[in-house]
Design a protein around this motif. Structure first.
Motif, mmCIF file in Angstrom:
data_model
loop_
_atom_site.group_PDB
_atom_site.id
_atom_site.type_symbol
_atom_site.label_atom_id
_atom_site.label_comp_id
_atom_site.label_asym_id
_atom_site.label_seq_id
_atom_site.Cartn_x
_atom_site.Cartn_y
_atom_site.Cartn_z
ATOM 1 N N UNK A 123 61.980 15.270 -11.240
ATOM 2 C CA UNK A 123 62.756 15.116 -12.726
ATOM 3 C C UNK A 123 62.493 13.276 -12.459
ATOM 4 N N UNK A 124 62.479 13.454 -14.468
ATOM 5 C CA UNK A 124 62.294 12.307 -15.275
ATOM 6 C C UNK A 124 63.630 11.856 -15.514
ATOM 7 N N UNK A 125 63.830 10.022 -15.719
ATOM 8 C CA UNK A 125 64.586 8.763 -15.793
ATOM 9 C C UNK A 125 65.250 9.661 -17.427
ATOM 10 N N UNK A 126 66.129 9.836 -17.750
ATOM 11 C CA UNK A 126 66.610 9.812 -19.587
ATOM 12 C C UNK A 126 66.576 8.655 -19.692
ATOM 13 N N UNK A 127 66.626 7.509 -19.533
ATOM 14 C CA UNK A 127 66.522 6.224 -19.678
ATOM 15 C C UNK A 127 65.017 5.916 -20.083
#
Ligand SMILES: [Zn+2]
Length: 122
Positions: A1-5
């Motif tokens: 997954x990818x960091x939302x920040x």
């Protein structure tokens, strides 16, 4: 997954993004977090010298405010006495108010600077 920040690649089992330390939103929804997000580490590093327990502050502030009002009351009574030509009583009230104002000023300085000095050396 990818960091939302910051958009970096991160493992979805990790609690925090390894690059920007943002909390993992997938894990935040789980009940063990109780909706509280731990502050990022830089907060503690920067604030450690300035941080005081806020629970210790209000009683001292109340005391300082009360002792700041008392000399004012003396000052007002002293002025009233002087206006009524009661010069001896008026002067006594004004001197008492002045002395108490000075003591209050000293107490305020002690309460303000002693914790700062302690914080700077601990
Ligand atoms: Zn990130």
């Amino acid at each position: 997954m990818y960091c939302s920040n910051c958009g970096s690649m991160m493992d979805e089992r990790q609690q925090f993004c390894p690059f920007c330390k943002a909390p993992n939103p997938a894990l935040l929804q789980k009940p063990q977090f109780h909706g509280q997000v731990p502050p990022p580490p830089y907060f503690y590093n920067n604030m450690s010298h300035y941080y005081f327990d806020p629970a210790n502050q209000p009683p001292e502030i109340a005391l300082v405010v009360i002792s700041a009002i008392i000399p004012l009351v003396g000052l007002i009574i002293g002025c009233i006495c002087l206006c009524n030509n009661e010069k001896r009583a008026g002067r006594a009230y004004l001197i008492a108010a002045g002395v108490r104002f000075f003591v209050t000023l000293l107490l305020v300085l002690v309460f303000t600077f002693v914790p700062l000095i302690f914080a700077a050396f601990m």
